[in-house]
Design a protein around this motif. Structure first.
Motif, PDB file in Angstrom:
ATOM      1  N   PHE A  95      16.201   8.614   8.862  1.00  0.00           N
ATOM      2  CA  PHE A  95      14.788   8.981   8.835  1.00  0.00           C
ATOM      3  C   PHE A  95      14.120   8.270   7.669  1.00  0.00           C
ATOM      4  N   LEU A  96      12.811   8.114   7.790  1.00  0.00           N
ATOM      5  CA  LEU A  96      12.022   7.344   6.829  1.00  0.00           C
ATOM      6  C   LEU A  96      10.967   8.237   6.198  1.00  0.00           C
ATOM      7  N   GLU A  97      10.969   8.244   4.860  1.00  0.00           N
ATOM      8  CA  GLU A  97       9.992   9.008   4.081  1.00  0.00           C
ATOM      9  C   GLU A  97       8.947   8.033   3.553  1.00  0.00           C
ATOM     10  N   ILE A  98       7.680   8.327   3.800  1.00  0.00           N
ATOM     11  CA  ILE A  98       6.589   7.443   3.411  1.00  0.00           C
ATOM     12  C   ILE A  98       5.731   8.141   2.361  1.00  0.00           C
ATOM     13  N   ASP A  99       5.520   7.433   1.249  1.00  0.00           N
ATOM     14  CA  ASP A  99       4.695   7.952   0.152  1.00  0.00           C
ATOM     15  C   ASP A  99       5.169   9.322  -0.324  1.00  0.00           C
ATOM     16  N   LYS A 101       0.800  -1.224   0.000  1.00  0.00           N
ATOM     17  CA  LYS A 101       0.000   0.000   0.000  1.00  0.00           C
ATOM     18  C   LYS A 101       0.835   1.276   0.000  1.00  0.00           C
ATOM     19  N   HIS A 102       2.037   1.218   0.529  1.00  0.00           N
ATOM     20  CA  HIS A 102       2.813   2.430   0.712  1.00  0.00           C
ATOM     21  C   HIS A 102       4.225   2.293   0.139  1.00  0.00           C
ATOM     22  N   ARG A 103       4.822   3.444  -0.167  1.00  0.00           N
ATOM     23  CA  ARG A 103       6.207   3.502  -0.630  1.00  0.00           C
ATOM     24  C   ARG A 103       7.081   4.045   0.499  1.00  0.00           C
ATOM     25  N   TYR A 104       8.254   3.452   0.630  1.00  0.00           N
ATOM     26  CA  TYR A 104       9.146   3.814   1.726  1.00  0.00           C
ATOM     27  C   TYR A 104      10.539   4.141   1.190  1.00  0.00           C
ATOM     28  N   LYS A 105      11.120   5.191   1.743  1.00  0.00           N
ATOM     29  CA  LYS A 105      12.492   5.551   1.409  1.00  0.00           C
ATOM     30  C   LYS A 105      13.242   5.814   2.710  1.00  0.00           C
ATOM     31  N   LEU A 106      14.255   5.008   2.968  1.00  0.00           N
ATOM     32  CA  LEU A 106      15.047   5.113   4.187  1.00  0.00           C
ATOM     33  C   LEU A 106      16.338   5.860   3.893  1.00  0.00           C
ATOM     34  N   TYR A 107      16.593   6.913   4.649  1.00  0.00           N
ATOM     35  CA  TYR A 107      17.796   7.742   4.475  1.00  0.00           C
ATOM     36  C   TYR A 107      18.805   7.431   5.583  1.00  0.00           C
ATOM     37  N   TYR A 108      20.042   7.137   5.159  1.00  0.00           N
ATOM     38  CA  TYR A 108      21.125   6.948   6.116  1.00  0.00           C
ATOM     39  C   TYR A 108      22.442   7.010   5.358  1.00  0.00           C
ATOM     40  N   GLU A 139      13.187   1.733  -0.622  1.00  0.00           N
ATOM     41  CA  GLU A 139      14.389   2.314  -1.209  1.00  0.00           C
ATOM     42  C   GLU A 139      15.389   2.583  -0.090  1.00  0.00           C
ATOM     43  N   ASP A 140      16.523   1.917  -0.166  1.00  0.00           N
ATOM     44  CA  ASP A 140      17.568   2.046   0.850  1.00  0.00           C
ATOM     45  C   ASP A 140      18.563   3.100   0.365  1.00  0.00           C
ATOM     46  N   PHE A 141      18.264   4.356   0.682  1.00  0.00           N
ATOM     47  CA  PHE A 141      19.064   5.477   0.174  1.00  0.00           C
ATOM     48  C   PHE A 141      20.250   5.714   1.095  1.00  0.00           C
ATOM     49  N   ARG A 142      21.440   5.332   0.625  1.00  0.00           N
ATOM     50  CA  ARG A 142      22.660   5.466   1.419  1.00  0.00           C
ATOM     51  C   ARG A 142      23.497   6.597   0.844  1.00  0.00           C
ATOM     52  N   MET A 143      23.742   7.590   1.645  1.00  0.00           N
ATOM     53  CA  MET A 143      24.410   8.797   1.160  1.00  0.00           C
ATOM     54  C   MET A 143      25.828   8.885   1.707  1.00  0.00           C
TER      55      MET A 143
END
Length: 214
Positions: A57-61, A6-13, A35-39
């Protein structure tokens, strides 16, 4: 993303395991695409999105909801993704115990991180203090595991705190060789969790071999 998600997730770390790893473990355990966003750098434009200007932090939708704090994110996922699994606890009491165990291990992780990343002038003393107090702390946690009357920390069912604790134990095992050798029940729990079918592929691909022996 699977069609029934149901939802889209993007994890920032950052490009490391660290404080984001328990969140990744919860996602993988629940079979959630994210989405495992590694910066490499925490740039101003990304920091502006973070509720407390910190990682993870986690971005949802796409930003409709944004959450930070590892324990809070894990708890949110446990209660909102497949809620009929009661991954956060089937009763209010169990839910409180799950939170208690996660908070307790979060304290241990913070203690280890503060020692490891202490300023150079006090790092040696900080590490010596950590090595002095970590044993009694882990002994307390092992006693709780023994009394749970199951393979996990809150009864016989696996909860999100167990997945969270796995991430903390991996960090401790990697950072301090031999640390878990004196705690057979904790060590057995650690390997039991590492070998869960839901997590094994991710762990085998992304983690180094365990320092302690199974």
């Amino acid at each position: 993303m699977s069609p029934d998600q149901k939802h889209r997730y993007k994890l920032y770390y950052g490009n490391m395991r660290g404080r984001a790893e328990p969140i990744r473990l919860v996602f993988n355990f629940l079979g959630v695409d994210f989405e495992d966003f590694r910066m490499d750098q925490f740039t101003d434009d990304i920091k502006a999105k973070a509720p407390m200007k910190q990682l993870p932090f986690l971005e949802i939708d796409g930003g409709k909801t944004t959450l930070c704090q590892t324990v809070s994110i894990c708890r949110y996922l446990a209660k909102s993704v497949q809620p009929d699994r009661w991954f956060g606890g089937a009763t209010k009491t169990d839910s409180a115990k799950v939170d208690m165990m996660a908070d307790g291990f979060a304290d241990i992780f913070d203690m280890a991180a503060q020692a490891k990343y202490a300023p150079e002038g006090i790092r040696e003393a900080a590490m010596a203090h950590f090595q002095k107090v970590i044993g009694p702390k882990l002994e307390i946690m092992q006693d709780i595991l023994k009394k749970s009357k199951g393979d996990y920390f809150v009864g016989k069912s696996i909860h999100w705190c167990d997945v969270y604790i796995l991430g903390i134990l991996q960090a401790l095992d990697e950072g301090e060789k031999g640390l878990l050798d004196g705690f057979p029940e904790l060590r057995a729990f650690y390997f039991r969790m590492r070998n869960l079918p839901e997590l094994k592929e991710y762990i085998d691909t992304n983690w180094p071999p365990a320092n302690c022996k199974e």
